[in-house]
Write a protein that holds these residues in place. Structure first.
Motif, PDB file in Angstrom:
ATOM      1  N   SER A 111      35.791  45.646  38.847  1.00  0.00           N
ATOM      2  CA  SER A 111      35.904  44.432  38.027  1.00  0.00           C
ATOM      3  C   SER A 111      37.284  43.821  38.138  1.00  0.00           C
ATOM      4  CB  SER A 111      35.639  44.749  36.550  1.00  0.00           C
ATOM      5  OG  SER A 111      34.365  45.315  36.367  1.00  0.00           O
ATOM      6  N   VAL A 112      37.325  42.498  38.071  1.00  0.00           N
ATOM      7  CA  VAL A 112      38.557  41.737  37.908  1.00  0.00           C
ATOM      8  C   VAL A 112      38.501  41.151  36.508  1.00  0.00           C
ATOM      9  CG1 VAL A 112      39.901  39.743  38.672  1.00  0.00           C
ATOM     10  CG2 VAL A 112      38.760  41.202  40.364  1.00  0.00           C
ATOM     11  N   LEU A 113      39.553  41.422  35.728  1.00  0.00           N
ATOM     12  CA  LEU A 113      39.603  40.954  34.351  1.00  0.00           C
ATOM     13  C   LEU A 113      40.705  39.919  34.192  1.00  0.00           C
ATOM     14  CD1 LEU A 113      39.404  44.472  32.647  1.00  0.00           C
ATOM     15  CD2 LEU A 113      37.511  42.961  33.228  1.00  0.00           C
ATOM     16  N   GLU A 114      40.429  38.902  33.377  1.00  0.00           N
ATOM     17  CA  GLU A 114      41.420  37.874  33.088  1.00  0.00           C
ATOM     18  C   GLU A 114      42.514  38.445  32.189  1.00  0.00           C
ATOM     19  OE1 GLU A 114      38.994  34.825  31.363  1.00  0.00           O
ATOM     20  OE2 GLU A 114      38.095  34.283  33.298  1.00  0.00           O
ATOM     21  N   ASP A 115      43.556  37.661  31.912  1.00  0.00           N
ATOM     22  CA  ASP A 115      44.662  38.162  31.092  1.00  0.00           C
ATOM     23  C   ASP A 115      44.224  38.548  29.685  1.00  0.00           C
ATOM     24  OD1 ASP A 115      44.245  35.565  30.247  1.00  0.00           O
ATOM     25  OD2 ASP A 115      46.335  34.953  30.382  1.00  0.00           O
ATOM     26  N   ASP A 116      43.132  37.954  29.177  1.00  0.00           N
ATOM     27  CA  ASP A 116      42.607  38.322  27.857  1.00  0.00           C
ATOM     28  C   ASP A 116      41.533  39.408  27.958  1.00  0.00           C
ATOM     29  OD1 ASP A 116      40.521  36.930  28.981  1.00  0.00           O
ATOM     30  OD2 ASP A 116      40.431  35.378  27.437  1.00  0.00           O
ATOM     31  N   ARG A 117      41.377  39.958  29.176  1.00  0.00           N
ATOM     32  CA  ARG A 117      40.469  41.061  29.508  1.00  0.00           C
ATOM     33  C   ARG A 117      39.000  40.634  29.567  1.00  0.00           C
ATOM     34  NH1 ARG A 117      43.404  45.503  30.231  1.00  0.00           N
ATOM     35  NH2 ARG A 117      41.562  46.768  30.438  1.00  0.00           N
ATOM     36  N   ASP A 118      38.726  39.329  29.556  1.00  0.00           N
ATOM     37  CA  ASP A 118      37.368  38.865  29.839  1.00  0.00           C
ATOM     38  C   ASP A 118      37.089  39.109  31.322  1.00  0.00           C
ATOM     39  OD1 ASP A 118      36.840  38.033  27.273  1.00  0.00           O
ATOM     40  OD2 ASP A 118      37.262  35.919  27.659  1.00  0.00           O
ATOM     41  N   ILE A 119      35.825  39.330  31.658  1.00  0.00           N
ATOM     42  CA  ILE A 119      35.457  39.621  33.050  1.00  0.00           C
ATOM     43  C   ILE A 119      35.442  38.329  33.862  1.00  0.00           C
ATOM     44  CG2 ILE A 119      33.626  40.468  34.575  1.00  0.00           C
ATOM     45  CD1 ILE A 119      32.803  42.370  32.300  1.00  0.00           C
ATOM     46  N   ALA A 120      36.243  38.293  34.931  1.00  0.00           N
ATOM     47  CA  ALA A 120      36.258  37.154  35.852  1.00  0.00           C
ATOM     48  C   ALA A 120      35.277  37.386  36.996  1.00  0.00           C
ATOM     49  CB  ALA A 120      37.664  36.935  36.411  1.00  0.00           C
ATOM     50  N   TRP A 121      35.100  38.647  37.390  1.00  0.00           N
ATOM     51  CA  TRP A 121      34.210  39.006  38.507  1.00  0.00           C
ATOM     52  C   TRP A 121      33.927  40.497  38.411  1.00  0.00           C
ATOM     53  CZ3 TRP A 121      34.965  42.469  42.577  1.00  0.00           C
ATOM     54  CH2 TRP A 121      34.059  42.381  43.646  1.00  0.00           C
ATOM     55  N   THR A 122      32.708  40.892  38.759  1.00  0.00           N
ATOM     56  CA  THR A 122      32.369  42.313  38.751  1.00  0.00           C
ATOM     57  C   THR A 122      31.313  42.605  39.803  1.00  0.00           C
ATOM     58  OG1 THR A 122      31.818  44.183  37.314  1.00  0.00           O
ATOM     59  CG2 THR A 122      30.562  42.158  36.978  1.00  0.00           C
ATOM     60  N   GLN A 123      31.323  43.820  40.314  1.00  0.00           N
ATOM     61  CA  GLN A 123      30.338  44.229  41.312  1.00  0.00           C
ATOM     62  C   GLN A 123      30.035  45.711  41.135  1.00  0.00           C
ATOM     63  OE1 GLN A 123      30.984  42.883  45.298  1.00  0.00           O
ATOM     64  NE2 GLN A 123      29.697  44.455  46.195  1.00  0.00           N
ATOM     65  N   SER A 124      28.746  46.045  41.134  1.00  0.00           N
ATOM     66  CA  SER A 124      28.322  47.445  41.093  1.00  0.00           C
ATOM     67  C   SER A 124      28.221  47.956  42.519  1.00  0.00           C
ATOM     68  CB  SER A 124      26.961  47.569  40.407  1.00  0.00           C
ATOM     69  OG  SER A 124      27.075  47.195  39.060  1.00  0.00           O
ATOM     70  N   VAL A 125      28.713  49.169  42.745  1.00  0.00           N
ATOM     71  CA  VAL A 125      28.734  49.760  44.081  1.00  0.00           C
ATOM     72  C   VAL A 125      27.981  51.087  44.019  1.00  0.00           C
ATOM     73  CG1 VAL A 125      30.183  50.606  45.958  1.00  0.00           C
ATOM     74  CG2 VAL A 125      30.956  48.670  44.552  1.00  0.00           C
ATOM     75  N   SER A 126      26.954  51.207  44.847  1.00  0.00           N
ATOM     76  CA  SER A 126      26.127  52.421  44.799  1.00  0.00           C
ATOM     77  C   SER A 126      26.167  53.232  46.087  1.00  0.00           C
ATOM     78  CB  SER A 126      24.674  52.053  44.464  1.00  0.00           C
ATOM     79  OG  SER A 126      24.172  51.153  45.430  1.00  0.00           O
ATOM     80  N   SER A 127      26.838  52.720  47.126  1.00  0.00           N
ATOM     81  CA  SER A 127      26.909  53.479  48.378  1.00  0.00           C
ATOM     82  C   SER A 127      28.253  53.224  49.052  1.00  0.00           C
ATOM     83  CB  SER A 127      25.770  53.085  49.322  1.00  0.00           C
ATOM     84  OG  SER A 127      25.861  51.724  49.674  1.00  0.00           O
ATOM     85  N   LEU A 128      28.674  54.188  49.849  1.00  0.00           N
ATOM     86  CA  LEU A 128      29.931  54.074  50.586  1.00  0.00           C
ATOM     87  C   LEU A 128      29.663  53.428  51.939  1.00  0.00           C
ATOM     88  CD1 LEU A 128      31.397  57.608  49.806  1.00  0.00           C
ATOM     89  CD2 LEU A 128      31.953  55.446  48.690  1.00  0.00           C
ATOM     90  N   THR A 129      30.506  52.466  52.300  1.00  0.00           N
ATOM     91  CA  THR A 129      30.317  51.745  53.570  1.00  0.00           C
ATOM     92  C   THR A 129      31.498  51.952  54.507  1.00  0.00           C
ATOM     93  OG1 THR A 129      31.252  49.759  52.557  1.00  0.00           O
ATOM     94  CG2 THR A 129      28.845  49.976  52.537  1.00  0.00           C
ATOM     95  N   GLY A 130      32.308  52.937  54.252  1.00  0.00           N
ATOM     96  CA  GLY A 130      33.465  53.212  55.092  1.00  0.00           C
ATOM     97  C   GLY A 130      34.675  53.534  54.247  1.00  0.00           C
ATOM     98  N   ASN A 131      35.780  53.722  54.906  1.00  0.00           N
ATOM     99  CA  ASN A 131      37.040  53.992  54.228  1.00  0.00           C
ATOM    100  C   ASN A 131      38.142  53.250  54.979  1.00  0.00           C
ATOM    101  OD1 ASN A 131      38.721  55.089  52.292  1.00  0.00           O
ATOM    102  ND2 ASN A 131      39.035  57.008  53.403  1.00  0.00           N
ATOM    103  N   SER A 136      35.568  41.126  49.787  1.00  0.00           N
ATOM    104  CA  SER A 136      36.071  39.751  49.794  1.00  0.00           C
ATOM    105  C   SER A 136      35.492  39.056  48.580  1.00  0.00           C
ATOM    106  CB  SER A 136      35.640  39.030  51.075  1.00  0.00           C
ATOM    107  OG  SER A 136      36.275  39.602  52.188  1.00  0.00           O
ATOM    108  N   LEU A 137      36.341  38.498  47.763  1.00  0.00           N
ATOM    109  CA  LEU A 137      35.884  37.864  46.532  1.00  0.00           C
ATOM    110  C   LEU A 137      35.593  36.389  46.760  1.00  0.00           C
ATOM    111  CD1 LEU A 137      37.178  40.533  45.583  1.00  0.00           C
ATOM    112  CD2 LEU A 137      37.902  39.337  43.537  1.00  0.00           C
ATOM    113  N   PRO A 138      34.709  35.816  45.943  1.00  0.00           N
ATOM    114  CA  PRO A 138      34.461  34.371  46.026  1.00  0.00           C
ATOM    115  C   PRO A 138      35.738  33.597  45.708  1.00  0.00           C
ATOM    116  CG  PRO A 138      32.852  35.456  44.584  1.00  0.00           C
ATOM    117  CD  PRO A 138      33.903  36.462  44.908  1.00  0.00           C
ATOM    118  N   ASP A 139      35.749  32.317  46.036  1.00  0.00           N
ATOM    119  CA  ASP A 139      36.908  31.475  45.739  1.00  0.00           C
ATOM    120  C   ASP A 139      37.137  31.377  44.230  1.00  0.00           C
ATOM    121  OD1 ASP A 139      37.323  30.988  48.401  1.00  0.00           O
ATOM    122  OD2 ASP A 139      36.266  29.065  48.406  1.00  0.00           O
ATOM    123  N   ASN A 140      38.394  31.202  43.871  1.00  0.00           N
ATOM    124  CA  ASN A 140      38.811  30.902  42.497  1.00  0.00           C
ATOM    125  C   ASN A 140      38.530  32.029  41.494  1.00  0.00           C
ATOM    126  OD1 ASN A 140      39.678  28.269  43.298  1.00  0.00           O
ATOM    127  ND2 ASN A 140      37.548  27.617  43.253  1.00  0.00           N
TER     128      ASN A 140
END
Length: 195
Positions: A111-131, A136-140
């Motif tokens: 998750s990316v949280l704003e300065d007030d800790r509201d969620i700006a972006w989040t993604q659930s990850v269930s598998s490993l795709t490398g190390n 890459s996040l969407p714009d803005n």
């Protein structure tokens, strides 16, 4: 003469502001942040502190003191977070896993949280795709905190978390840019009226 001076001043303000807005090059801003985690694991005299995941070292060897490590926390599940110190326009996040026990990292929520800790972006990850794991996040997407939290009870261990970002332009930079732009526009309007 006065007109040339005003046009020169407006052009200068515009260019200084434009350079301030455009010169932001994406860099890993996590290394200057403040890391924290739900708990700190210790094995063999090594305290696996949260800061190890932002020390600039991607070595996943736990015994080299470069990997952060929690206990198998519950309620809430293990988490790690970096406070970037200010808001950034976040372009990408790279997560370097530990060399061994890599499957402990999934499933998790990034998750990316704003300065007030509201969620700006989040993604659930269930598998490993490398190390590393590359996101890459969407714009803005603007945030101050990057948080990794396990979705089940396990140890959370991270070799490195890189946050590639551009600083959000300071108000003074935007003021210079806007003042210069407004001055040039005003001059052009007056010039067209005289023509």
């Amino acid at each position: 003469m006065k007109k040339k001076l005003l046009v020169g001043l407006a052009t200068g303000l515009f260019l200084v502001g434009m350079v301030g807005v455009a010169s932001a090059t994406p860099t890993n801003v996590a290394t200057t942040g403040t890391a924290s985690q739900s708990s700190t694991g210790t094995w063999g005299g090594i305290y696996a502190i949260a800061d190890y995941a932002i020390d600039g070292n991607t070595d996943g060897n736990f015994y080299a003191s470069t990997v952060s490590h929690t206990l198998a926390d519950v309620n809430p599940y293990a988490w790690w977070e970096v406070d970037l110190g200010q808001s950034f326009d976040i372009d990408a996040i790279n997560i370097w896993n530990r060399d061994s026990y890599q499957d402990r990292l999934v499933p998790f929520t990034l998750s990316v949280l704003e300065d007030d800790r509201d969620i700006a972006w989040t993604q659930s990850v269930s598998s490993l795709t490398g190390n590393p794991l590359l996101y890459s996040l969407p714009d803005n997407i603007v945030g101050q905190f990057v948080r990794i939290q396990l979705d089940t009870r396990d140890y959370l261990q991270l070799a490195e978390v890189q946050v590639f970002s551009e600083p959000v332009p300071e108000p003074a930079t935007m003021l210079l840019f806007g003042t210069g732009l407004a001055g040039l526009a005003g001059f052009n309007i007056r010039r067209k009226k005289k023509a």
